[in-house]
Design an enzyme around this catalytic site. Structure first.
Site, PDB file in Angstrom:
ATOM      1  N   TYR A  46     -14.913  58.188  53.808  1.00 27.97           N
ATOM      2  CA  TYR A  46     -14.018  59.026  54.195  1.00 27.97           C
ATOM      3  C   TYR A  46     -13.405  58.798  55.404  1.00 27.97           C
ATOM      4  CZ  TYR A  46     -10.802  62.971  55.147  1.00 27.97           C
ATOM      5  OH  TYR A  46      -9.666  63.910  55.602  1.00 27.97           O
TER       6      TYR A  46
ATOM      7  N   ARG B 106      -6.167  54.552  56.551  1.00 24.79           N
ATOM      8  CA  ARG B 106      -4.948  54.899  56.278  1.00 24.79           C
ATOM      9  C   ARG B 106      -3.908  54.909  57.726  1.00 24.79           C
ATOM     10  NH1 ARG B 106      -4.871  61.066  54.187  1.00 24.79           N
ATOM     11  NH2 ARG B 106      -6.358  61.163  55.863  1.00 24.79           N
TER      12      ARG B 106
ATOM     13  N   GLU C 281     -12.559  73.159  47.375  1.00 26.83           N
ATOM     14  CA  GLU C 281     -11.120  72.759  48.231  1.00 26.83           C
ATOM     15  C   GLU C 281      -9.936  73.259  47.013  1.00 26.83           C
ATOM     16  OE1 GLU C 281     -10.950  69.308  50.674  1.00 26.83           O
ATOM     17  OE2 GLU C 281      -8.961  68.816  49.708  1.00 26.83           O
TER      18      GLU C 281
ATOM     19  N   TYR D 160      -7.882  66.602  65.091  1.00 29.07           N
ATOM     20  CA  TYR D 160      -9.180  66.903  65.194  1.00 29.07           C
ATOM     21  C   TYR D 160      -9.820  66.237  66.324  1.00 29.07           C
ATOM     22  CZ  TYR D 160      -9.423  68.988  60.227  1.00 29.07           C
ATOM     23  OH  TYR D 160      -9.144  69.843  59.172  1.00 29.07           O
TER      24      TYR D 160
ATOM     25  N   ARG E 153      -0.490  70.338  57.033  1.00 28.72           N
ATOM     26  CA  ARG E 153      -1.028  71.564  56.092  1.00 28.72           C
ATOM     27  C   ARG E 153      -0.251  71.834  54.951  1.00 28.72           C
ATOM     28  NH1 ARG E 153      -6.438  71.019  57.181  1.00 28.72           N
ATOM     29  NH2 ARG E 153      -6.824  71.223  59.479  1.00 28.72           N
TER      30      ARG E 153
HETATM   31  C1  3EB Z   1      -9.725  69.560  55.798  1.00 33.88           C
HETATM   32  O1  3EB Z   1      -8.819  70.598  55.985  1.00 33.88           O
HETATM   33  C2  3EB Z   1     -10.070  69.300  54.532  1.00 33.88           C
HETATM   34  O2  3EB Z   1      -7.751  63.487  54.640  1.00 33.88           O
HETATM   35  O3  3EB Z   1      -5.821  63.569  53.710  1.00 33.88           O
HETATM   36  C3  3EB Z   1      -7.777  68.085  53.000  1.00 33.88           C
HETATM   37  C4  3EB Z   1      -6.353  67.676  52.592  1.00 33.88           C
HETATM   38  C5  3EB Z   1      -8.754  67.185  53.675  1.00 33.88           C
HETATM   39  C6  3EB Z   1      -6.308  66.162  52.893  1.00 33.88           C
HETATM   40  C7  3EB Z   1      -6.735  64.023  53.935  1.00 33.88           C
HETATM   41  C8  3EB Z   1      -8.377  66.256  53.823  1.00 33.88           C
HETATM   42  C9  3EB Z   1      -7.103  65.669  53.518  1.00 33.88           C
HETATM   43  O4  3EB Z   1      -9.687  68.735  56.855  1.00 33.88           O
HETATM   44  C10 3EB Z   1     -10.126  67.719  53.950  1.00 33.88           C
END
Ligand code: 3EB
Length: 354
Positions: free
Chosen positions: A160, A167, A341, A221, A234
């Site tokens: 990931y 990406r 999820e 993050y 989001r």
């Molecule tokens: C998160 O909130 C959970 O890497 O495109 C959710 C939606 C998550 C998209 C992405 C990852 C992605 O971090 C994981």
């Protein structure tokens, strides 16, 4: 769901899919087992074949995106697409064995050699960006990413994180934003041996980008989650004449940037719903006239362990309307400690263009 102008999503059985009006279908995603081309299906329609087993209901579900108007199909390298006046649906599958016709971007100095996944991801995103540029739909609204063995370590980090690095590299190379104006997204595991599969919706006009007040933006993050942050919003909100569409990214039991309720599937499900409700409230605050509720959403629920399905369904039954469209898929989630999820799409009528 009620018929509204503009974009529309349905989860259909194969029989319902065959009865659909082809001219208005923009694109389709199917989930494992990938069905043979449906009899009534037009070969013109791009179909993203996602290798995630369906856990409930009809063995094969069709996620059908309709645009409510005429559409035209095309292909550019490996990207198959179909577009209406305002929107474009596209998909690309890239096997890691033969990653791309182009070379991967070089890794950071001192980093391990880029993996086949890195090359596949850069290849997929390059082709997507070139397509959007070429056809004239510059704004990614929503993107889905599926990759096998998402939690597996290789090349010094998990896959990931390799995907995130690639990406980001490809989006940077294309001159696109890495923070703020970035699409809603999901990134999940897929069956071993399946290709990297990416599908997406893009628009002529930019959406509204929405963040969750309960969560740190993913593109901010801290480094403990990887050297390169995940690039997604989001949620994004699409305004069309007479309707609003809210694309809710994959949402999990994360508060701030931390996974919470580790090991407790029921509590993770409730926290995920709380996150989605906070996001809806934020969307309704940002977009005056929007009235998104949990009950107005179609949901796609990713379950890491099939045995957890009853617990997750019980939590959702307590919160949702039984008539709401919900599909359940088995998929690994990007962090090892996450068990569930949920992504969603909301449709809501728009009263006036005030
Ligand atoms: C998160 O909130 C959970 O890497 O495109 C959710 C939606 C998550 C998209 C992405 C990852 C992605 O971090 C994981």
């Amino acid at each position: 769901m009620a018929a509204l102008a503009g974009l529309h999503l349905d989860y259909l059985s194969p029989a319902e899919y065959r009865a659909a009006r082809w001219s208005e279908v923009l694109g389709v995603a199917t989930f494992d087992p990938a069905p043979p081309r449906a009899g009534g299906g037009s070969t013109e329609i791009p179909v993203a074949q996602v290798a995630t087993p369906v856990l409930l209901g009809t063995a094969d579900v069709h996620e059908v995106w309709r645009c409510g108007g005429p559409a035209e199909s095309g292909q550019r390298n490996r990207v198959r697409f179909r577009h209406s006046e305002q929107l474009l649906f596209g998909c690309i599958a890239v096997p890691e064995s033969q990653p791309s016709g182009t070379e991967a971007a070089p890794g950071a100095p001192g980093a391990a050699a880029p993996s086949a996944l890195h090359a596949a991801t850069v290849g997929a995103y390059r082709e997507i960006c070139a397509t959007l540029d070429g056809v004239g739909y510059p704004h990614l609204l929503r993107i889905w990413n599926y990759l096998p063995d998402i939690n597996l370590d290789s090349h010094g980090t998990d896959r990931y994180r390799q995907f995130n690095t690639a990406r980001q590299a490809a989006l940077r190379e294309a001159g696109l934003s890495l923070t703020g104006e970035v699409p809603a997204a999901s990134a999940l595991g897929a069956s071993r041996g399946s290709p990297l599969l990416v599908y997406f919706l893009a628009g002529r006009a930019a959406p509204v980008y929405i963040e969750n007040p309960r969560q740190v933006s993913a593109y901010r993050y801290p480094r403990r989650y990887g050297a390169h942050t995940p690039v997604f919003s989001r949620a994004t909100l699409l305004r069309q004449r007479g309707s609003l569409t809210l694309f809710v990214s994959g949402t999990a039991s994360i508060v701030g940037h931390r996974s919470v309720h580790v090991g407790d599937t029921a509590a993770q499900t409730r926290e995920t719903l709380a996150n989605i409700e906070a996001l809806l409230e934020e969307a309704n605050r940002v977009e005056r006239g929007a009235r998104f509720t949990l009950g107005s959403l179609a949901l796609k629920v990713y379950v890491r362990r099939p045995a957890d399905l009853p617990v997750i369904r019980a939590q959702l039954a307590a919160a949702l309307d039984p008539r709401q469209p919900v599909i359940y898929l088995q998929a690994d989630i990007c962090r090892q400690d996450l068990l569930v999820e949920i992504e969603a799409t909301g449709m809501c009528p728009l009263k006036s263009d005030a």
